[in-house]
Enzyme design. Sequence first.
Site, short mmCIF file in Angstrom:
data_model
loop_
_atom_site.label_atom_id
_atom_site.label_comp_id
_atom_site.label_asym_id
_atom_site.label_seq_id
_atom_site.Cartn_x
_atom_site.Cartn_y
_atom_site.Cartn_z
N ASP A 244 0.65 -0.67 0.05
CA ASP A 244 -0.11 -0.59 0.09
C ASP A 244 1.30 1.03 -0.25
O ASP A 244 1.95 1.53 -0.19
CB ASP A 244 -1.28 0.38 1.68
CG ASP A 244 -1.99 0.77 0.86
OD1 ASP A 244 -2.27 1.67 0.40
OD2 ASP A 244 -2.90 0.68 1.33
C1 BGC Z 1 -5.31 3.45 -0.48
C2 BGC Z 1 -4.54 2.14 -1.55
C3 BGC Z 1 -4.81 2.98 -2.63
C4 BGC Z 1 -3.58 3.77 -2.54
C5 BGC Z 1 -3.32 4.68 -3.69
C6 BGC Z 1 -3.76 4.00 -0.44
O1 BGC Z 1 -4.39 5.60 0.63
O2 BGC Z 1 -4.57 2.83 1.02
O3 BGC Z 1 -6.59 1.68 -1.12
O4 BGC Z 1 -4.44 2.06 -3.70
O5 BGC Z 1 -3.70 4.83 -1.46
O6 BGC Z 1 -3.93 5.63 -3.83
#
Ligand code: BGC
Length: 712
Positions: A244
């Site tokens: 993540d």
């Molecule tokens: C989120 C993800 C997301 C990623 C990219 C993160 O903060 O938890 O679900 O895909 O950001 O935007």
Amino acid sequence: MSSIVNAQKDRIVEEKIDSILSLLTLEEKVAMCHAQSKFSTPGVPRLGIPEVWMSDGPHGVRAEINWDNWGYAEWSNDSITAFPALTCLASTFNPDLAKSYGISVGEEARYRKKDVLLGPGVNIYRTPLNGRNFEYMGEDPYLASKLVVPYVKGVQENGVAACVKHFALNNQELWRDHINVEVSDRALYEIYLPAFKASVIEGGAWAMMGAYNKFRGQYCCHNELLLNKILKTDWGFDGVVISDWGGAHNTYEAAMFGLDMEMGTGTDGLGTTTLNHYEHYYLASPFLKLLKKGEVDEAIVNDKARRILRLMLRTNMNSNRPLGKMNNVEHHHVARKVATEGIVLLKNKENFFPIEDREGLTIAVIGENAKRSMTAGGGSSELKPQFEISPLEGIKKRYKNAQIVHAMGFASGPSVYDQILPSPYDADSLKVEAIEIAKKADVVLFIGGLSKSHLQDCEGADRKQFELPFGQDDLLNDIMAVNKNIGVVLITGNAVEMPWLDKINGLIQGWYLGSIAGDALADVISGDVNPSGKLPFSFPIKLKDNAAHYFGELSYPGDSINQFYKEDILVGYRWHDTKKIKPLFAFGEGMSYTSFELSDFKLNKKTYTKGEQITISGTVSNTGIVDGAEVVQVYVGKSKSKVKRALKELKGFKKIVVKRGLSEPVQITINVNDLAFYDEAIKDWNLEKGNYTAYIGNASNNISKKIKFEIK
Ligand code: BGC
């Protein structure tokens, strides 16, 4: 395709990867393992190996983000179709629709030149306060498993990887970047992992996103047990584990414990420098250093590069992949179909719904959610749709004879990530205006709920309260004092408290419905479509009735360092059923404009053994006056067991369309092996012999038949 042909194809792919790997320098292999921009990783330009491009997910393809910061790039060609939120998809109980959803969103991703779609999300609904529940598929591992598989397959048919998230136990947003989750093996395997497992084993997912939180003391983005043992060894996952954004915290662990690709949130991986920042990511130069010093074996980076090349050969290095499509009529049709099938009718006193369109009828549509964009806000799932039909627009379009009047009634302020901005409106005048139109109307349709703002249904924080925000409960009471003919449409991704429930005539759970929201709601409100959605999670009466909250703060939200899932396997309806705590609305519940009768249900045998299938068959009759669809749900329970059991667990379901006055046969099969529990004593699944009960009904709290059977 035969397994021999498949094996041959796999061998050819692996040989191709071998030949590419042999051409790559150590630096080039390391470069592939980390971001070069907010949403891309570098290829190997000198060899023509492409960059990998990703996008959020999961309800549509996110607008283009700047190369190096979170600002939107303001392109004019990145407006897309917004599909309904995954809670809505889950409410359809319709795997075929999940397939259409996956194909459509995958086509849009492909058209937008994305190689990886960051979704779907399958974290289990544990508490109604979790800000991201709307992005997930509810509280039941079986339901989520049955829907995630076709979604993933649909996306990947386009040569776009689905990246299933957030693996695992990211069940709250509060403290998500550091909270350590402690949960029993049993709850882990039976509740929190099955949808991820199905996405890999049955769905063949090509990518998986590690969660922000810790599990048993180790960050999930480099968690030895979750990634190396369970995902890659036990499930044989051959895809790429993507962190993540900003979820990696340590170079050695990231190298050794299963992370393949590090993506970031800060512009510098280590938070100290902005110069050549991506070079400072854990899986960038610090990783290269460890490799060069021999502290990490080259085989480790080879495995990561192999996985990344495999993903590329499936996506951007696959010259046969289709070209994608965007904003086409078919996608709008799928978005509308999912929305109308997912809307749940929860109360309908004296047939309040459907509301007839007739001359002389005045409908007061009250509430901010009647007009508010629900694709804006919410965090990373935020979308820039080509258009978005609001509930009010949809209703006005559909109701040609009745008079539709609107007042906002309440206002919540713009949706801005991580901030609360006050509304420019005066709350008192909004209320006065609403009460005035309610007084003069024949029918009041209150369209309220939550929004995609910070501390509502939004990433990065949890809700702070179970009740409706922005004074809606009081407003509803005041409206009811002047007009009792009132129905409520809740636009939320979560359960809310409903102290006014007894006093209203109709209730619709409307979710976040995407581009075609208003038409879909009007379809159901007018009766053009007969509702068939079923709740994918329980609505407790009060917060303490929810299992996670019952056990106090250490269970939810934890003490900011640790939290303990004390309810163990008794999540959602498993808790309500087993502890006899009546929910306000139960898992699987949802009404129709017609009536159904389930009859003649039987099992094909009385006793079964390991490996066999149980076939449940019966008849669904539509005994009302309109066509409709019903979801037959089969739960199984075992009262005498060596371990604590939930009273019953969903093990099969089928949605079936039945014309008015007609009956349709229905058949559901259950694998006997799927009745096993995870036995902590032997660290494996254990199929207990003895007596079981199958509970057949159309909701977890409406069982029309119980049938006993035995496993020998
Ligand atoms: C989120 C993800 C997301 C990623 C990219 C993160 O903060 O938890 O679900 O895909 O950001 O935007």
